[in-house]
Design a protein around this motif. Structure first.
Motif, short mmCIF file in Angstrom:
data_model
loop_
_atom_site.label_atom_id
_atom_site.label_comp_id
_atom_site.label_asym_id
_atom_site.label_seq_id
_atom_site.Cartn_x
_atom_site.Cartn_y
_atom_site.Cartn_z
N ALA A 145 -2.75 6.83 5.53
CA ALA A 145 -1.91 5.97 5.99
C ALA A 145 -2.51 5.58 6.55
O ALA A 145 -2.32 4.45 6.67
CB ALA A 145 -0.55 6.85 6.43
N GLY B 229 0.66 -1.49 0.20
CA GLY B 229 -0.23 -0.08 -0.14
C GLY B 229 1.01 1.32 -0.08
O GLY B 229 2.11 1.37 0.12
N ILE C 6 -4.18 2.76 4.64
CA ILE C 6 -3.01 1.80 4.29
C ILE C 6 -3.06 0.75 5.36
O ILE C 6 -3.20 -0.34 5.44
CB ILE C 6 -1.69 2.05 4.22
CG1 ILE C 6 -1.06 2.87 2.90
CG2 ILE C 6 -0.43 0.98 4.01
CD1 ILE C 6 -0.35 3.72 2.77
N ASP D 250 -5.91 -1.91 5.42
CA ASP D 250 -6.36 -2.91 4.82
C ASP D 250 -5.31 -3.79 5.21
O ASP D 250 -5.18 -5.27 4.65
CB ASP D 250 -6.08 -2.59 3.73
CG ASP D 250 -7.02 -2.15 2.80
OD1 ASP D 250 -8.14 -2.03 3.90
OD2 ASP D 250 -7.61 -2.49 1.78
N LEU D 251 -3.90 -2.90 6.19
CA LEU D 251 -3.11 -4.47 6.25
C LEU D 251 -3.18 -4.62 7.90
O LEU D 251 -2.95 -6.28 7.72
CB LEU D 251 -1.77 -3.40 6.95
CG LEU D 251 0.03 -3.84 7.20
CD1 LEU D 251 -0.17 -4.85 6.28
CD2 LEU D 251 0.28 -3.25 7.97
N ARG E 262 -0.69 -0.70 -4.63
CA ARG E 262 -2.69 -0.33 -4.16
C ARG E 262 -2.58 1.51 -3.14
O ARG E 262 -1.47 1.26 -2.43
CB ARG E 262 -3.55 -1.57 -3.14
CG ARG E 262 -3.75 -2.33 -3.46
CD ARG E 262 -4.77 -3.50 -2.98
NE ARG E 262 -5.06 -4.40 -3.54
CZ ARG E 262 -5.91 -5.26 -2.59
NH1 ARG E 262 -6.47 -5.03 -1.79
NH2 ARG E 262 -6.11 -6.65 -2.90
N GLN E 263 -3.01 1.94 -3.95
CA GLN E 263 -2.98 3.53 -3.39
C GLN E 263 -4.28 3.96 -2.62
O GLN E 263 -5.45 3.13 -2.50
CB GLN E 263 -3.19 4.05 -5.20
CG GLN E 263 -2.19 4.05 -5.90
CD GLN E 263 -1.96 5.09 -7.32
OE1 GLN E 263 -2.15 6.42 -7.05
NE2 GLN E 263 -1.89 4.76 -8.15
N TYR E 264 -3.95 4.54 -1.97
CA TYR E 264 -4.67 5.15 -0.96
C TYR E 264 -4.85 6.67 -0.20
O TYR E 264 -3.52 7.50 -1.11
CB TYR E 264 -4.25 4.50 1.00
CG TYR E 264 -5.00 2.68 0.66
CD1 TYR E 264 -6.07 1.73 1.30
CD2 TYR E 264 -3.89 2.14 0.58
CE1 TYR E 264 -5.89 0.16 1.19
CE2 TYR E 264 -3.80 0.39 0.74
CZ TYR E 264 -4.74 0.01 0.15
OH TYR E 264 -5.12 -1.77 0.41
N GLY F 196 3.34 -1.88 3.33
CA GLY F 196 2.40 -0.26 3.02
C GLY F 196 3.92 0.44 3.36
O GLY F 196 4.72 0.17 3.85
#
Length: 279
Positions: free
Chosen positions: A180, A154, A183, A186-187, A175-177, A195
């Motif tokens: 932070a 990410g 990110i 999703d992590l 994948r772009q967010y 990330g």
């Protein structure tokens, strides 16, 4: 600099504010009985409009307030006060913040911005305020770009990491967010495996979220991946054609570096190590 694991961090995302276009002609900065330390034009009379990529530790926007927390929030609030201006923080993503400066909708940008040649083509950039380093956040302690290969990684969209990361690990693995914080969400959920971003931001975000199962590792400089591992000079971006504003910002930078303000503010947000203020 040797690789070292940082403390983990996180923070609430700031409430988003809508960017409204400004059509007023530039006017000279002035306010009431205040005597400004510098004279420069701004896009709105009596205001310093700040396009803020609102994430801690860089900027914590407080809706309805003329102040903001975070590293850049503290710096710009003081700068505006000394220039006899009312700061107006507008929450934007990275690309929108650049557009705001190039389209006459913001005077400056906040958010821990690295100075780069590419950005310098469209916006003004100052001398460094402080120095930041890049890092990887993961559950397994990944600490090199090579270790990211084959992983889903990410990154904040519009950041300086996107293109070199896609080149290093393949666009299908990136994948772009918007932030932070997104990110890290999703992590934690297992949708990505790592990330990448600035070590100070990732460390602060992970610690604030209490994510004890995540690690942030500072990247050692790798000549194979300089754009991802060498860190950068954090500066105050501004409208490119406003030389007087740029000069004022650089005078302010010299002052806050010499009087200890930079070290004090950085220490408040977990960046007290001397490496952040000396190269």
């Amino acid at each position: 600099m040797s690789k070292k694991t940082l403390a983990i961090a996180a923070v609430c995302a700031s409430a988003a504010l809508l960017l409204t276009g400004c059509t007023e002609a530039p006017t000279q900065a002035a306010s009431g009985n205040c005597t400004p330390e510098w004279e420069f034009e701004t896009i709105q009379d009596g205001k310093l409009v700040i396009a803020a990529v609102g994430t801690l530790p860089y900027v914590d926007i407080r809706p309805g307030s003329t102040e903001a927390g975070g590293i850049d929030g503290s710096f710009y609030t003081e700068f505006a006060k000394r220039a006899c201006l009312t700061p107006e923080f507008r929450s934007l993503g990275g690309p929108a913040a650049v557009a705001a400066m190039t389209e006459g909708q913001a005077d400056v940008a906040a958010g821990g911005w690295y100075a780069t040649p590419a950005r310098g083509e469209s916006i003004g950039q100052t001398l460094p305020v402080w120095f930041n380093y890049n890092g990887i956040v993961s559950a397994s302690g990944l600490g090199t770009v090579e270790e990211l290969k084959g992983k889903t990684v990410g990154v904040v969209g519009g950041s300086v990491y996107v293109a070199p990361l896609e080149k290093a690990v393949g666009a299908d693995h990136v994948r772009q967010y918007q932030s932070a914080d997104a990110i890290l969400q999703d992590l934690k959920a297992g949708r990505i495996e790592a990330g990448i971003g600035t070590a100070v931001e990732l460390g602060h975000q992970v610690q604030a979220r209490g994510e004890t199962n995540l690690q942030v590792v500072v990247l050692d400089e790798d000549p194979k991946y300089p754009d991802l591992t060498q860190g950068g000079d954090v500066n105050f971006p501004h409208t490119k054609d406003n030389a007087a504003l740029g000069d004022a910002l650089e005078e302010y930078i010299a002052d806050i570096q010499s009087n200890g303000t930079v070290e004090r503010v950085l220490a408040e947000y977990g960046a007290g190590d001397p490496k952040y203020t000396t190269k």
